[in-house]
Design a protein around this motif. Structure first.
Motif, PDB file in Angstrom:
ATOM      1  N   ASP A   1     122.386 -69.623 -65.366  1.00  0.00           N
ATOM      2  CA  ASP A   1     121.958 -70.058 -66.701  1.00  0.00           C
ATOM      3  C   ASP A   1     122.034 -71.579 -66.783  1.00  0.00           C
ATOM      4  O   ASP A   1     123.074 -72.173 -66.481  1.00  0.00           O
ATOM      5  CB  ASP A   1     122.865 -69.458 -67.782  1.00  0.00           C
ATOM      6  N   ARG A   2     120.940 -72.195 -67.183  1.00  0.00           N
ATOM      7  CA  ARG A   2     120.917 -73.652 -67.353  1.00  0.00           C
ATOM      8  C   ARG A   2     120.519 -73.958 -68.795  1.00  0.00           C
ATOM      9  O   ARG A   2     119.416 -73.637 -69.229  1.00  0.00           O
ATOM     10  CB  ARG A   2     119.929 -74.297 -66.368  1.00  0.00           C
ATOM     11  N   PHE A   3     121.425 -74.585 -69.537  1.00  0.00           N
ATOM     12  CA  PHE A   3     121.224 -74.771 -70.975  1.00  0.00           C
ATOM     13  C   PHE A   3     120.552 -76.101 -71.297  1.00  0.00           C
ATOM     14  O   PHE A   3     120.857 -77.134 -70.698  1.00  0.00           O
ATOM     15  CB  PHE A   3     122.557 -74.667 -71.709  1.00  0.00           C
ATOM     16  N   HIS A   4     119.644 -76.041 -72.277  1.00  0.00           N
ATOM     17  CA  HIS A   4     118.958 -77.222 -72.782  1.00  0.00           C
ATOM     18  C   HIS A   4     118.925 -77.143 -74.307  1.00  0.00           C
ATOM     19  O   HIS A   4     118.961 -76.053 -74.887  1.00  0.00           O
ATOM     20  CB  HIS A   4     117.520 -77.295 -72.267  1.00  0.00           C
ATOM     21  N   HIS A   5     118.835 -78.296 -74.942  1.00  0.00           N
ATOM     22  CA  HIS A   5     118.709 -78.343 -76.404  1.00  0.00           C
ATOM     23  C   HIS A   5     117.223 -78.240 -76.739  1.00  0.00           C
ATOM     24  O   HIS A   5     116.599 -79.177 -77.221  1.00  0.00           O
ATOM     25  CB  HIS A   5     119.305 -79.642 -76.937  1.00  0.00           C
ATOM     26  N   CYS A   6     116.658 -77.059 -76.460  1.00  0.00           N
ATOM     27  CA  CYS A   6     115.208 -76.867 -76.506  1.00  0.00           C
ATOM     28  C   CYS A   6     114.801 -75.734 -77.431  1.00  0.00           C
ATOM     29  O   CYS A   6     115.562 -74.797 -77.671  1.00  0.00           O
ATOM     30  CB  CYS A   6     114.679 -76.540 -75.106  1.00  0.00           C
ATOM     31  N   LYS A   7     113.553 -75.820 -77.886  1.00  0.00           N
ATOM     32  CA  LYS A   7     112.905 -74.718 -78.585  1.00  0.00           C
ATOM     33  C   LYS A   7     112.087 -73.917 -77.572  1.00  0.00           C
ATOM     34  O   LYS A   7     112.099 -74.200 -76.370  1.00  0.00           O
ATOM     35  CB  LYS A   7     112.023 -75.248 -79.714  1.00  0.00           C
ATOM     36  N   HIS A   8     111.321 -72.939 -78.076  1.00  0.00           N
ATOM     37  CA  HIS A   8     110.685 -71.945 -77.222  1.00  0.00           C
ATOM     38  C   HIS A   8     109.693 -72.538 -76.220  1.00  0.00           C
ATOM     39  O   HIS A   8     109.568 -72.029 -75.100  1.00  0.00           O
ATOM     40  CB  HIS A   8     109.974 -70.915 -78.104  1.00  0.00           C
ATOM     41  N   SER A   9     108.978 -73.581 -76.598  1.00  0.00           N
ATOM     42  CA  SER A   9     107.945 -74.135 -75.728  1.00  0.00           C
ATOM     43  C   SER A   9     108.263 -75.547 -75.232  1.00  0.00           C
ATOM     44  O   SER A   9     107.407 -76.189 -74.608  1.00  0.00           O
ATOM     45  CB  SER A   9     106.587 -74.142 -76.453  1.00  0.00           C
ATOM     46  N   ASP A  10     109.474 -76.023 -75.485  1.00  0.00           N
ATOM     47  CA  ASP A  10     109.841 -77.370 -75.052  1.00  0.00           C
ATOM     48  C   ASP A  10     109.950 -77.481 -73.528  1.00  0.00           C
ATOM     49  O   ASP A  10     109.927 -78.588 -72.982  1.00  0.00           O
ATOM     50  CB  ASP A  10     111.171 -77.796 -75.675  1.00  0.00           C
ATOM     51  N   PHE A  11     110.062 -76.352 -72.845  1.00  0.00           N
ATOM     52  CA  PHE A  11     110.167 -76.364 -71.387  1.00  0.00           C
ATOM     53  C   PHE A  11     108.882 -76.858 -70.734  1.00  0.00           C
ATOM     54  O   PHE A  11     108.877 -77.198 -69.549  1.00  0.00           O
ATOM     55  CB  PHE A  11     110.489 -74.957 -70.869  1.00  0.00           C
ATOM     56  N   PHE A  12     107.800 -76.869 -71.501  1.00  0.00           N
ATOM     57  CA  PHE A  12     106.510 -77.247 -70.938  1.00  0.00           C
ATOM     58  C   PHE A  12     106.228 -78.741 -71.021  1.00  0.00           C
ATOM     59  O   PHE A  12     105.148 -79.190 -70.644  1.00  0.00           O
ATOM     60  CB  PHE A  12     105.386 -76.476 -71.639  1.00  0.00           C
ATOM     61  N   GLU A  13     107.191 -79.509 -71.537  1.00  0.00           N
ATOM     62  CA  GLU A  13     107.031 -80.953 -71.530  1.00  0.00           C
ATOM     63  C   GLU A  13     107.000 -81.443 -70.079  1.00  0.00           C
ATOM     64  O   GLU A  13     107.730 -80.938 -69.219  1.00  0.00           O
ATOM     65  CB  GLU A  13     108.180 -81.625 -72.279  1.00  0.00           C
ATOM     66  N   LEU A  14     106.155 -82.427 -69.808  1.00  0.00           N
ATOM     67  CA  LEU A  14     105.949 -82.873 -68.430  1.00  0.00           C
ATOM     68  C   LEU A  14     107.247 -83.365 -67.784  1.00  0.00           C
ATOM     69  O   LEU A  14     107.498 -83.105 -66.600  1.00  0.00           O
ATOM     70  CB  LEU A  14     104.891 -83.978 -68.398  1.00  0.00           C
ATOM     71  N   ASP A  15     108.084 -84.058 -68.551  1.00  0.00           N
ATOM     72  CA  ASP A  15     109.356 -84.538 -68.005  1.00  0.00           C
ATOM     73  C   ASP A  15     110.252 -83.385 -67.567  1.00  0.00           C
ATOM     74  O   ASP A  15     110.940 -83.468 -66.544  1.00  0.00           O
ATOM     75  CB  ASP A  15     110.094 -85.399 -69.034  1.00  0.00           C
ATOM     76  N   HIS A  16     110.259 -82.324 -68.352  1.00  0.00           N
ATOM     77  CA  HIS A  16     111.078 -81.159 -67.999  1.00  0.00           C
ATOM     78  C   HIS A  16     110.561 -80.519 -66.712  1.00  0.00           C
ATOM     79  O   HIS A  16     111.344 -80.150 -65.832  1.00  0.00           O
ATOM     80  CB  HIS A  16     111.069 -80.138 -69.135  1.00  0.00           C
ATOM     81  N   ILE A  17     109.256 -80.382 -66.628  1.00  0.00           N
ATOM     82  CA  ILE A  17     108.664 -79.790 -65.417  1.00  0.00           C
ATOM     83  C   ILE A  17     109.014 -80.628 -64.197  1.00  0.00           C
ATOM     84  O   ILE A  17     109.414 -80.091 -63.149  1.00  0.00           O
ATOM     85  CB  ILE A  17     107.138 -79.660 -65.579  1.00  0.00           C
ATOM     86  N   LYS A  18     108.859 -81.942 -64.299  1.00  0.00           N
ATOM     87  CA  LYS A  18     109.130 -82.827 -63.164  1.00  0.00           C
ATOM     88  C   LYS A  18     110.610 -82.827 -62.778  1.00  0.00           C
ATOM     89  O   LYS A  18     110.957 -82.760 -61.593  1.00  0.00           O
ATOM     90  CB  LYS A  18     108.700 -84.259 -63.509  1.00  0.00           C
ATOM     91  N   ASN A  19     111.483 -82.922 -63.776  1.00  0.00           N
ATOM     92  CA  ASN A  19     112.917 -83.092 -63.505  1.00  0.00           C
ATOM     93  C   ASN A  19     113.638 -81.799 -63.149  1.00  0.00           C
ATOM     94  O   ASN A  19     114.615 -81.828 -62.376  1.00  0.00           O
ATOM     95  CB  ASN A  19     113.606 -83.738 -64.711  1.00  0.00           C
ATOM     96  N   TYR A  20     113.184 -80.687 -63.709  1.00  0.00           N
ATOM     97  CA  TYR A  20     113.942 -79.442 -63.567  1.00  0.00           C
ATOM     98  C   TYR A  20     113.199 -78.336 -62.806  1.00  0.00           C
ATOM     99  O   TYR A  20     113.823 -77.567 -62.076  1.00  0.00           O
ATOM    100  CB  TYR A  20     114.344 -78.918 -64.949  1.00  0.00           C
ATOM    101  N   TRP A  21     111.898 -78.253 -62.983  1.00  0.00           N
ATOM    102  CA  TRP A  21     111.170 -77.171 -62.331  1.00  0.00           C
ATOM    103  C   TRP A  21     110.759 -77.506 -60.906  1.00  0.00           C
ATOM    104  O   TRP A  21     110.908 -76.680 -60.008  1.00  0.00           O
ATOM    105  CB  TRP A  21     109.939 -76.799 -63.153  1.00  0.00           C
ATOM    106  N   VAL A  22     110.221 -78.697 -60.702  1.00  0.00           N
ATOM    107  CA  VAL A  22     109.720 -79.060 -59.376  1.00  0.00           C
ATOM    108  C   VAL A  22     110.792 -78.936 -58.299  1.00  0.00           C
ATOM    109  O   VAL A  22     110.535 -78.346 -57.239  1.00  0.00           O
ATOM    110  CB  VAL A  22     109.104 -80.477 -59.394  1.00  0.00           C
TER     111      VAL A  22
END
Length: 275
Positions: A207-228
């Protein structure tokens, strides 16, 4: 001569060997042979197929962002799959209406694995897509997923990951503690849970926690920093928020414990009895 010094330790070692060759012609031949070997190594490197599964009431524009991040990577292919537009009414109705999207995604995953038998399969699922992939994992052990990334998850928090026949080697659950939609899904219908808001707290899942709403994961910074890093190298980048996260809002806590679906079902039953 190619500059290997900015690459990894192995290439630095190769570079030192090449520098030690005294004769220019011998050095040039060795460099050419090294470059050919490196290119061949790239070609035989194991491929990774990243499959993206969206949620309801969306055409998932975020999938194009992920595709673009890997557009220059020859060893990673991103494939967006789905089940067409899925409305809120069918999402709420338990069981029957959910079968069609599950079967469609399952068939697409099976087609992808059969056409890429030597590739690693990595799946990113959002919202209703997480529910779909949980059902497929449980019923289709022939579909083997190397890594699984969940976000906005509506899988039950007590879901038995230990009973999954072919559990992914690495499971990451991106949790948004401002995300009320998993809580609403749990409160208003059957079969869903709030793991996207509170996490699984299970040894099989990170589990990795973020101060996010339902679609905030799709922000480009999140994708680059956490998903890639996760999709490319199986690396789980730590969230800065995790160590100092706050409690979810009172509204989220209240909705999570109020049995709205039971109250609604009771009202419907009462109405039928008094009609």
């Amino acid at each position: 001569m190619p500059d290997f010094t900015k690459s990894n330790a192995k290439l630095e070692e190769i570079s030192s060997y090449l520098d030690a060759i005294k004769k220019p012609k011998d050095r040039e031949m060795a460099i050419r042979a090294t470059l050919i070997a490196l290119e061949m190594g790239k070609e035989v490197q194991e491929k990774t197929i990243v499959v993206l599964i969206h949620g309801i009431r969306t055409f998932a524009e975020w999938q194009d962002k992920v595709k673009n991040e890997f557009s220059q990577d020859l060893n990673i292919t991103v494939i967006a799959i789905g089940y067409d537009y899925f409305d809120l009414l069918r999402f709420w109705c338990p069981w029957y209406f959910r079968n069609a999207p599950i079967r469609r995604v399952e068939q697409q995953l099976r087609n992808i694995t059969s056409e890429n038998s030597h590739a690693k399969l990595v799946v990113v699922a959002h919202s209703f897509g997480t529910y779909i992939i949980s059902k497929i994992l449980k019923s289709s052990p022939d579909i083997r997923i190397e890594r699984l990334l969940l976000c906005g998850s509506i899988i039950k928090t007590d879901w038995r990951w230990d009973l999954v026949p072919q559990r992914p080697k690495l499971i990451l659950n991106d949790v948004g503690d401002r995300d009320i939609f998993p809580v609403l899904a749990k409160a208003t219908s059957w079969g869903y849970g709030a793991s996207g808001t509170f996490g699984f707290k299970a040894q099989e899942v990170n589990d990795r926690f973020h101060h996010c709403k339902h679609s905030d994961f799709f922000e480009l910074d999140h994708i680059k920093n956490y998903w890639v890093p996760f999709l490319k190298e199986a690396h789980i980048a730590q969230s800065d928020y995790s160590a100092s996260r706050i409690q979810p809002s009172k509204i989220i806590k209240i909705v999570n414990v109020v049995p709205l679906k039971s109250l609604l079902a009771g009202l419907v039953l009462l109405g039928m009895m008094t009609y």
